[in-house]
Enzyme design. Structure first.
Site, mmCIF file in Angstrom:
data_model
loop_
_atom_site.group_PDB
_atom_site.id
_atom_site.type_symbol
_atom_site.label_atom_id
_atom_site.label_comp_id
_atom_site.label_asym_id
_atom_site.label_seq_id
_atom_site.Cartn_x
_atom_site.Cartn_y
_atom_site.Cartn_z
ATOM 1 N N CYS A 9 0.836 -1.199 0.000
ATOM 2 C CA CYS A 9 0.000 0.000 0.000
ATOM 3 C C CYS A 9 0.876 1.256 0.000
ATOM 4 O O CYS A 9 1.704 1.443 0.889
ATOM 5 C CB CYS A 9 -0.897 -0.012 1.233
ATOM 6 N N SER A 10 0.679 2.123 -0.980
ATOM 7 C CA SER A 10 1.504 3.328 -1.075
ATOM 8 C C SER A 10 1.281 4.253 0.125
ATOM 9 O O SER A 10 2.233 4.873 0.613
ATOM 10 C CB SER A 10 1.250 4.069 -2.381
#
Length: 121
Positions: free
Chosen positions: A11-12
């Site tokens: 997840c960025s």
């Protein structure tokens, strides 16, 4: 200062929160919550301490949300937490804890509220 991040490396937003913690000079305890999900009591405490409702802490766009019928407004918080414990992909991310509090990093800037002030050279 000690910090804990409930992290998903794919997840960025979670990666940005981790970088923000490290930029504050803290090497946090990293809990990859998909591999090591928090227990029921721990999850409930994270949600409560972050000042969220259970619905705010659940990922409604995950396929498991619809598959499990979690969009039913008649479901209580206990049922939602049970579903999140069984299927940790439903937990919003990242939760971050420090001595200054607990925040859900959505938006990621919320994590700044519980980090020490940045030291500029």
């Amino acid at each position: 200062m000690k910090a804990v991040i409930y992290h998903n490396p794919r997840c960025s937003t979670s990666r940005k929160a981790l970088a923000m913690i490290r930029d504050a000079g803290i090497e946090p305890e990293i809990i990859e919550y998909l591999l090591h999900p928090p227990g029921r009591e721990r999850l409930a405490a994270l949600i409560r301490d972050a000042g969220l409702s259970v619905r705010e802490a659940i990922r409604a766009k995950e396929p498991a949300y619809a598959r499990l019928g979690l969009d039913d407004p008649g479901l209580d918080d206990e049922a939602l937490i049970d579903a999140m414990v069984r299927e940790p992909v439903l937990i919003q991310r990242p939760f971050v804890q420090t001595a200054l509090g607990t925040r859900l990093g959505r938006p990621v800037e919320a994590v700044q509220e519980i980090l020490p002030p940045a030291v500029t050279p």
